[in-house]
Design a protein around this motif. Structure first.
Motif, PDB file in Angstrom:
ATOM      1  N   GLY A 250       5.699   8.089  -5.416  1.00 33.90           N
ATOM      2  CA  GLY A 250       5.751   9.536  -5.242  1.00 33.90           C
ATOM      3  C   GLY A 250       4.729   9.925  -4.199  1.00 33.90           C
ATOM      4  O   GLY A 250       4.919   9.643  -3.019  1.00 33.90           O
ATOM      5  N   ASP A 251       3.592  10.497  -4.649  1.00 36.40           N
ATOM      6  CA  ASP A 251       2.603  10.919  -3.654  1.00 36.40           C
ATOM      7  C   ASP A 251       1.529   9.872  -3.378  1.00 36.40           C
ATOM      8  O   ASP A 251       0.542  10.164  -2.726  1.00 36.40           O
ATOM      9  CB  ASP A 251       2.012  12.296  -3.996  1.00 36.40           C
ATOM     10  CG  ASP A 251       1.105  12.302  -5.212  1.00 36.40           C
ATOM     11  OD1 ASP A 251       1.049  11.280  -5.936  1.00 36.40           O
ATOM     12  OD2 ASP A 251       0.448  13.339  -5.441  1.00 36.40           O
ATOM     13  N   ALA A 252       1.725   8.642  -3.838  1.00 34.99           N
ATOM     14  CA  ALA A 252       0.883   7.517  -3.396  1.00 34.99           C
ATOM     15  C   ALA A 252       1.626   6.753  -2.312  1.00 34.99           C
ATOM     16  O   ALA A 252       2.850   6.716  -2.303  1.00 34.99           O
ATOM     17  CB  ALA A 252       0.584   6.580  -4.562  1.00 34.99           C
ATOM     18  N   CYS A 253       0.867   6.142  -1.404  1.00 34.21           N
ATOM     19  CA  CYS A 253       1.485   5.285  -0.389  1.00 34.21           C
ATOM     20  C   CYS A 253       1.517   3.844  -0.902  1.00 34.21           C
ATOM     21  O   CYS A 253       0.637   3.410  -1.645  1.00 34.21           O
ATOM     22  CB  CYS A 253       0.694   5.352   0.922  1.00 34.21           C
ATOM     23  SG  CYS A 253       0.903   6.900   1.831  1.00 34.21           S
ATOM     24  N   TRP A 254       2.531   3.099  -0.482  1.00 36.64           N
ATOM     25  CA  TRP A 254       2.656   1.702  -0.915  1.00 36.64           C
ATOM     26  C   TRP A 254       1.467   0.881  -0.456  1.00 36.64           C
ATOM     27  O   TRP A 254       0.958   0.020  -1.172  1.00 36.64           O
ATOM     28  CB  TRP A 254       3.936   1.081  -0.363  1.00 36.64           C
ATOM     29  CG  TRP A 254       5.178   1.771  -0.812  1.00 36.64           C
ATOM     30  CD1 TRP A 254       6.102   2.394  -0.007  1.00 36.64           C
ATOM     31  CD2 TRP A 254       5.659   1.918  -2.160  1.00 36.64           C
ATOM     32  NE1 TRP A 254       7.112   2.921  -0.773  1.00 36.64           N
ATOM     33  CE2 TRP A 254       6.870   2.639  -2.089  1.00 36.64           C
ATOM     34  CE3 TRP A 254       5.181   1.512  -3.402  1.00 36.64           C
ATOM     35  CZ2 TRP A 254       7.608   2.961  -3.225  1.00 36.64           C
ATOM     36  CZ3 TRP A 254       5.909   1.831  -4.537  1.00 36.64           C
ATOM     37  CH2 TRP A 254       7.115   2.546  -4.438  1.00 36.64           C
ATOM     38  N   HIS A 303       3.163   8.998   3.052  1.00 37.42           N
ATOM     39  CA  HIS A 303       2.598  10.158   3.760  1.00 37.42           C
ATOM     40  C   HIS A 303       3.708  10.811   4.583  1.00 37.42           C
ATOM     41  O   HIS A 303       3.738  12.026   4.742  1.00 37.42           O
ATOM     42  CB  HIS A 303       1.423   9.737   4.645  1.00 37.42           C
ATOM     43  CG  HIS A 303       1.776   8.743   5.712  1.00 37.42           C
ATOM     44  ND1 HIS A 303       2.406   7.543   5.448  1.00 37.42           N
ATOM     45  CD2 HIS A 303       1.613   8.771   7.057  1.00 37.42           C
ATOM     46  CE1 HIS A 303       2.593   6.888   6.588  1.00 37.42           C
ATOM     47  NE2 HIS A 303       2.124   7.620   7.568  1.00 37.42           N
ATOM     48  N   GLU A 304       4.641   9.984   5.062  1.00 37.48           N
ATOM     49  CA  GLU A 304       5.749  10.527   5.856  1.00 37.48           C
ATOM     50  C   GLU A 304       6.826  11.142   4.970  1.00 37.48           C
ATOM     51  O   GLU A 304       7.500  12.091   5.378  1.00 37.48           O
ATOM     52  CB  GLU A 304       6.331   9.429   6.746  1.00 37.48           C
ATOM     53  CG  GLU A 304       5.358   9.004   7.844  1.00 37.48           C
ATOM     54  CD  GLU A 304       5.741   7.693   8.502  1.00 37.48           C
ATOM     55  OE1 GLU A 304       5.899   6.686   7.770  1.00 37.48           O
ATOM     56  OE2 GLU A 304       5.864   7.671   9.731  1.00 37.48           O
ATOM     57  N   SER A 329      -5.226   5.967  -4.347  1.00 30.97           N
ATOM     58  CA  SER A 329      -4.124   5.821  -3.392  1.00 30.97           C
ATOM     59  C   SER A 329      -3.476   7.178  -3.072  1.00 30.97           C
ATOM     60  O   SER A 329      -3.122   7.457  -1.924  1.00 30.97           O
ATOM     61  CB  SER A 329      -3.095   4.855  -3.986  1.00 30.97           C
ATOM     62  OG  SER A 329      -1.964   4.752  -3.175  1.00 30.97           O
ATOM     63  N   THR A 330      -3.341   8.029  -4.077  1.00 34.54           N
ATOM     64  CA  THR A 330      -2.698   9.330  -3.820  1.00 34.54           C
ATOM     65  C   THR A 330      -3.573  10.209  -2.938  1.00 34.54           C
ATOM     66  O   THR A 330      -3.063  10.916  -2.072  1.00 34.54           O
ATOM     67  CB  THR A 330      -2.366  10.076  -5.126  1.00 34.54           C
ATOM     68  OG1 THR A 330      -3.565  10.321  -5.860  1.00 34.54           O
ATOM     69  CG2 THR A 330      -1.405   9.294  -5.991  1.00 34.54           C
TER      70      THR A 330
END
Ligand SMILES: *[C@@H]1O[C@H](CO)[C@@H](O)[C@H](O)[C@H]1NC(C)=O
Ligand SMILES: *[C@@H]1O[C@H](CO)[C@@H](O)[C@H](O)[C@H]1NC(C)=O
Ligand SMILES: *[C@@H]1O[C@H](CO)[C@@H](O)[C@H](O)[C@H]1NC(C)=O
Ligand SMILES: *[C@@H]1O[C@H](CO)[C@@H](O)[C@H](O)[C@H]1NC(C)=O
Ligand SMILES: *[C@@H]1O[C@H](CO)[C@@H](O)[C@H](O)[C@H]1NC(C)=O
Ligand SMILES: *[C@@H]1O[C@H](CO)[C@@H](O)[C@H](O)[C@H]1NC(C)=O
Ligand SMILES: *[C@@H]1O[C@H](CO)[C@@H](O)[C@H](O)[C@H]1NC(C)=O
Ligand SMILES: *[C@@H]1O[C@H](CO)[C@@H](O)[C@H](O)[C@H]1NC(C)=O
Ligand SMILES: *[C@@H]1O[C@H](CO)[C@@H](O)[C@H](O)[C@H]1NC(C)=O
Length: 411
Positions: A250-254, A303-304, A329-330
């Motif tokens: 969701g709002d964390a990036c891998w 983020h994109e 991370s988020t």
């Protein structure tokens, strides 16, 4: 590359090499002109593990220089997410009809007369109505955020659209009854986003339902928060997106979640874990989630995904009580996402609020004024501040993730 440069040099009369108009907010997606480049047929995947992909350069290296370029780049980012992570979201199907009565929308979607699905969407009217149509909040599987008294509530049973019990749930649900179940098909998050778009189609067709289809928010918590983010990114008619405690996916990036696990030994959910847990993503994502060393090949990151919501409203919440959600991370990922809102001149259209610890998916009192401000601004057109970007934790953003310059796209 040469073509783009030639166009740019010849460009006194054209605003941009791509010439994309601004989004109207009246369409599922902004129209993308033919001059907007599509993906090269065989894209070379670059391994970037400690850098987030640069939103401000096209895959071919051409810079994003103005707002029109951004909407072309956004179309490219949507394509990349569909191809590599989420699966493809089908367009409004050729057979589409809806009825409205007794506070219920009944929707029929079909590919042919013999291949249709039906689903029923109850609408709980707003408690406080003024003249004209009400805004509405679409909540996945139930309501876990406060909803403004001026908005109607629409609960979407997402499991009926695409089941998410476990890793054996792939291909089960109304969406797959209609579209089938090959590996390019959407994972559950994208199937739900498709259903949200069809609800908006039906609301547009039924003004007597009393809902303003340009003032609709979408929300969900945890796994359903991952889904809310995807819905907001993939339909520009949604005015406000509210992922609650959505965490990884969701709002964390891998990449930042991977860094938490592998380098900081903080047990968070990573791409590698997520693909074994459930069917939220397309099977195409498995390639990038094989082990701890492949996610850097993914040409996009979240983020994109958040940036695709810009310039519309985005308010994401997080809870430091659960390491699994990727609290650090988020913060990293949403700080990086804000560069896109900044570039479009709307930094405060994105809110990020990380508090806790509290129960997962409970909504704490200190966030009530924040969410109210987002409703007031994006659903009720009030001129209020939505300048919210905070964490109760001690994390600080590491600028190594965003080594790219942030252009001013609206200058
Ligand atoms: C209207 O909807 C309510 C709540 O879903 C239901 O209880 C009632 O039976 C419906 N009435 C009619 C006439 O369909
Ligand atoms: C809407 O669908 C529900 C569930 O299938 C059904 O009970 C109801 O009669 C339908 N309403 C209309 C107006 O068709
Ligand atoms: C959906 O509803 C339409 C119209 O009532 C009906 O013709 C069709 O058979 C229904 N489809 C399914 C799969 O129930
Ligand atoms: C509307 O009023 C009902 C009954 O008082 C309450 O349960 C509900 O939470 C209210 N909804 C909103 C969005 O204010
Ligand atoms: C996984 O979910 C399916 C339905 O999607 C269910 O039939 C099955 O029992 C579940 N398996 C486990 C191990 O919970
Ligand atoms: C959908 O496809 C997957 C493999 O891609 C398979 O595991 C699953 O059983 C299929 N589901 C249904 C309902 O056909
Ligand atoms: C990924 O890294 C974590 C943390 O070091 C480790 O527990 C896990 O086994 C690794 N996964 C693989 C497939 O190596
Ligand atoms: C990508 O780069 C990272 C960091 O340098 C490395 O650990 C990893 O093995 C690379 N992955 C691939 C698939 O080359
Ligand atoms: C943040 O750091 C301060 C000072 O070191 C410490 O007292 C506090 O407990 C930390 N907060 C969290 C949430 O870790």
């Amino acid at each position: 590359m040469r073509t783009f440069l030639a166009l740019a040099v010849a460009g006194a009369a054209i605003a941009s090499a791509y010439g994309t108009p601004k989004p109207s907010y009246g369409n599922e997606y902004s129209p993308v002109p033919a001059s907007c480049s599509h993906l090269p047929p065989h894209q070379r995947l670059i391994n970037q593990t400690y850098v987030l992909p640069d939103p401000f350069h096209f895959i071919n290296g051409h810079p994003v220089r103005n707002e029109a370029d951004w909407y072309c780049r956004a179309a490219q980012i949507r394509e990349l997410f569909q191809k590599y992570e989420l699966g493809y979201k089908p367009a409004k199907p050729p057979i589409f009809s809806s009825t409205y009565s007794n506070n219920t929308l009944n929707i029929t979607a079909g590919l042919s007369k013999s291949k249709t699905i039906n689903f029923s969407i109850p609408i709980k009217p707003a408690n406080v109505t003024s003249n004209g149509a009400s805004p509405a909040v679409i909540a996945y599987n139930g309501v876990s955020v406060p909803i403004t008294a001026q908005a109607a509530t629409i609960v979407l049973n997402v499991d009926q659209i695409a089941l998410q019990d476990n890793s054996s749930s792939r291909g089960i649900g109304l969406f797959y009854d209609l579209y089938g179940n090959d590996t390019t098909r959407a994972g559950a998050l994208m199937a739900w986003a498709w259903a949200v778009s069809r609800i908006l189609d039906a609301l547009e067709a039924h003004p007597e339902a009393g809902i303003n289809p340009r003032k609709v928010a979408v929300t969900g918590c945890s796994r359903n928060g991952k889904g809310a983010m995807v819905a907001g990114a993939f339909d520009e008619r949604i005015a406000l997106t509210i992922p609650q405690e959505s965490g990884s996916g969701g709002d964390a990036c891998w990449r930042t979640s991977r860094d938490m696990l592998v380098n900081q030994n903080l047990a968070t959910q990573t791409a590698q874990e997520i693909v074994t847990e459930n069917v939220w993503f397309s099977e195409s994502f498995d390639y990038f989630a094989r082990d701890n060393y492949t996610v850097g090949l993914l040409p996009v990151d979240h983020h994109e995904l958040a940036g695709l919501v810009a310039p519309r409203g985005l308010y994401s919440t997080n809870n430091v009580g659960f390491l699994w959600l990727g609290d650090w991370s988020t913060l990293e990922c949403m700080t990086a996402a804000n560069t896109i809102f900044q570039a479009l001149g709307v930094a405060d259209h994105q809110g990020f609020s990380q508090d806790g610890p509290h129960n997962h998916c409970s909504f704490p009192p200190d966030q009530e004024a924040e969410i109210a401000a987002f409703y007031n601004r994006f659903l009720l057109d009030e001129a209020v501040s939505t300048d919210v970007f905070r964490t109760v934790d001690n994390w600080t953003f590491d600028p190594k993730w965003t080594p790219w310059a942030v252009p001013d796209l609206v200058a």
